[in-house]
Design an enzyme around this catalytic site. Sequence first.
Site, PDB file in Angstrom:
ATOM      1  N   CYS A  46     -38.512   0.413  -7.382  1.00 19.86           N
ATOM      2  CA  CYS A  46     -37.844  -0.688  -8.052  1.00 19.86           C
ATOM      3  C   CYS A  46     -38.185  -0.712  -9.528  1.00 19.86           C
ATOM      4  O   CYS A  46     -38.949   0.107 -10.027  1.00 19.86           O
ATOM      5  CB  CYS A  46     -38.261  -2.023  -7.419  1.00 19.86           C
ATOM      6  SG  CYS A  46     -38.055  -2.080  -5.621  1.00 19.86           S
TER       7      CYS A  46
ATOM      8  N   ASN B 143     -43.106  -2.777  -7.676  1.00 16.13           N
ATOM      9  CA  ASN B 143     -42.449  -1.469  -7.785  1.00 16.13           C
ATOM     10  C   ASN B 143     -43.341  -0.448  -7.105  1.00 16.13           C
ATOM     11  O   ASN B 143     -44.510  -0.294  -7.473  1.00 16.13           O
ATOM     12  CB  ASN B 143     -42.252  -1.112  -9.266  1.00 16.13           C
ATOM     13  CG  ASN B 143     -41.841   0.336  -9.468  1.00 16.13           C
ATOM     14  OD1 ASN B 143     -41.183   0.932  -8.621  1.00 16.13           O
ATOM     15  ND2 ASN B 143     -42.241   0.900 -10.598  1.00 16.13           N
TER      16      ASN B 143
ATOM     17  N   ILE C 238     -35.826   0.813   0.517  1.00 12.87           N
ATOM     18  CA  ILE C 238     -36.345   1.974   1.235  1.00 12.87           C
ATOM     19  C   ILE C 238     -36.884   1.587   2.607  1.00 12.87           C
ATOM     20  O   ILE C 238     -36.593   2.232   3.614  1.00 12.87           O
ATOM     21  CB  ILE C 238     -37.473   2.653   0.417  1.00 12.87           C
ATOM     22  CG1 ILE C 238     -36.960   3.080  -0.964  1.00 12.87           C
ATOM     23  CG2 ILE C 238     -38.046   3.849   1.178  1.00 12.87           C
ATOM     24  CD1 ILE C 238     -35.903   4.148  -0.956  1.00 12.87           C
TER      25      ILE C 238
ATOM     26  N   ARG D  60     -34.012  -3.759  -7.054  1.00 10.92           N
ATOM     27  CA  ARG D  60     -34.549  -3.151  -5.842  1.00 10.92           C
ATOM     28  C   ARG D  60     -33.762  -1.920  -5.397  1.00 10.92           C
ATOM     29  O   ARG D  60     -32.534  -1.955  -5.317  1.00 10.92           O
ATOM     30  CB  ARG D  60     -34.567  -4.169  -4.691  1.00 10.92           C
ATOM     31  CG  ARG D  60     -35.225  -3.642  -3.424  1.00 10.92           C
ATOM     32  CD  ARG D  60     -35.131  -4.640  -2.290  1.00 10.92           C
ATOM     33  NE  ARG D  60     -35.817  -4.140  -1.094  1.00 10.92           N
ATOM     34  CZ  ARG D  60     -35.566  -4.540   0.146  1.00 10.92           C
ATOM     35  NH1 ARG D  60     -34.644  -5.466   0.361  1.00 10.92           N
ATOM     36  NH2 ARG D  60     -36.225  -4.031   1.163  1.00 10.92           N
TER      37      ARG D  60
END
Length: 642
Positions: A2, A80, A57, A54
């Site tokens: 991110c 992140n 994942i 974002r």
Amino acid sequence: MCGLAGFIDLTSRAATYDLEAQAVAMADRMRLRGPDDGGVWSDSAAGVALAQRRLSIVDLSPAGHQPMVSASGRFVIVYNGEVYSHQDIRPELEARGIRFRGYSDTEVILESCAAFGVAATVARLIGMFAFALWDREERTLTLVRDRLGIKPLYWGQFGDLFLFGSELKALRAHNGWAPVIDRAAAASFLRRNCVPSPQSIYQGVHKLQPGRILVLRPHGRPSIETYWDARQVAVEGQRHRLAIGDSEAVDRLETLLADAVGRRMIADVPLGALLSGGIDSSAVVALMQAQSDRPVKTFSIGFEAAGFDEAGHAKAVAAHLGTDHTELYLSPADALAVVPKLPEMFDEPFADSSQIPTFLVSEMARRHVTVALSGDGGDELFAGYNRHVFAAGSWQRLRQVPPTLRRLLAGAISSFSPAGWDQVARLLPSGHRPARPGEMAHKLATVLVSPDDDALYQTLTSHWSEPGRAIVGASGKGEGPDPLASDLPSTVERMQLGDLTGYLPDDILTKVDRASMAVSLEARVPLLDHRVVEFAWSLPAAMKIRRGTSKWILRQVLYRHVPRSLVERPKMGFAVPLAGWLRGPLRDWAEDLLDADALTAGGLVRAAPVRALWDDHLAGRDRHFLLWDVLMLEAWRRHWMA
């Protein structure tokens, strides 16, 4: 993966504008880091706003949305990265009564910080991460960066305005800050081909260094503490070396690496690996395939230019391991099309030319997967660079030669052009022929006159030796590598630590992060699992370089999966034929950037020394390393500061 951004504005003007709109503008500058979702949170009374983009994942549902507020309502996080130990931490929190809304690693980090505190939480984390945590009760901001510096985090304080973000372009989006070039940082860039931490290219903006926690309390200055120190890890590891035999050491490394790789294969989206066919990426792919019930997707690129193509090696490794392999051979036009994109991609000057193939292989992989594992970190941990092998062998002998004789030998080598040395090297068998021998010969000439280990390392890792003469308003030589750690026992180990704390985060990991994020690809680096790092530092030196062979122990792990014949070859690196391109298809682009009047008008780079280098290069003397630094600096200036 991110992008995060935010600010605290305690000025009177904070009440006159929309904090959330400003934070969203900051995060949206990094949309490619997070194309799947975006969010914002603010507290106007505290003058704080947090925003995030974002790339989904793990836990693709809205339960993974950020900014995320803790169950207690006290803490807010933007994050992140990927933490691969979150499933280990979750049961401990559930036992304390925490009821999770989803299964993202973000929520585990947030609730762990709420339950145990930030320091105790980061000690539990395995992975790559940068996050900002706002404590609503104490009005305290905490910034954290992972141990090795895999994920970026910038910050700056300007009076009562505090800015932070994953990339500089996010900070630039805040209307309350006007960026000014730090000319000392520009000089350091010419010396290092990247801006070294904690500097950034802008005055007053800093990189949070790896393994650090920054805390900003109300109306205070930030305090920074170290929670994991690579130097301490190295020194302790070398003071208490493992007393184990070769076989046990290889077993233990394989077990550690298999776990590191396995943890990084968890994703709710398609996953693969970047494969160059070298030792590091081949080891990662071999351990991936050993744990997969289907062929792993692997990706490599090739160039048509002789001496710059590793695609055939990667294809052979992929065939042996049985991966689902995709390769793409690129024309010069494909690579050259990337060059104009580099200033936007790397939003501070960056001149490691392998940025081009790294972007191209990431771009190709992203057409098939969202996550890709890479082999970065093996050279730093297991002494894989040519300078490590040189320091372990030839340098130990050369330092015994009287300085006068060394200077004479250096003069003799320099009298023969790089092109001439290239011709001589063609007489060697192909398996023993180094890549770019002319460049290496002239580098050796400068090495011969080095008086000590620090001077040697400076020579081997510096580009411009006196960059102050090329930057208007800068003086001196620019910031070089930190002095080597005197409390480590050998030149090689001191170099390794210098690489681990400087070259790796500032160059290699910056390159991988920006190039992969430019196509919204998450790159994971299992060799930089901190448990592997700590184990590597505890190994005897002979398990890294043995009889002139680098990365000895990592090779032994790989040989259990791949025949030696497929991976044994001189180290090439991930290079492109820039020297020829600058005289050919890139010449007009370079001429425009290096025009004397344009440089003078730009006010950052002095024209005279640069034009002299350009004339040398066009006359046949290879100056592309130094020229690429200036070209990337000037291209960046035109893009961001014109």
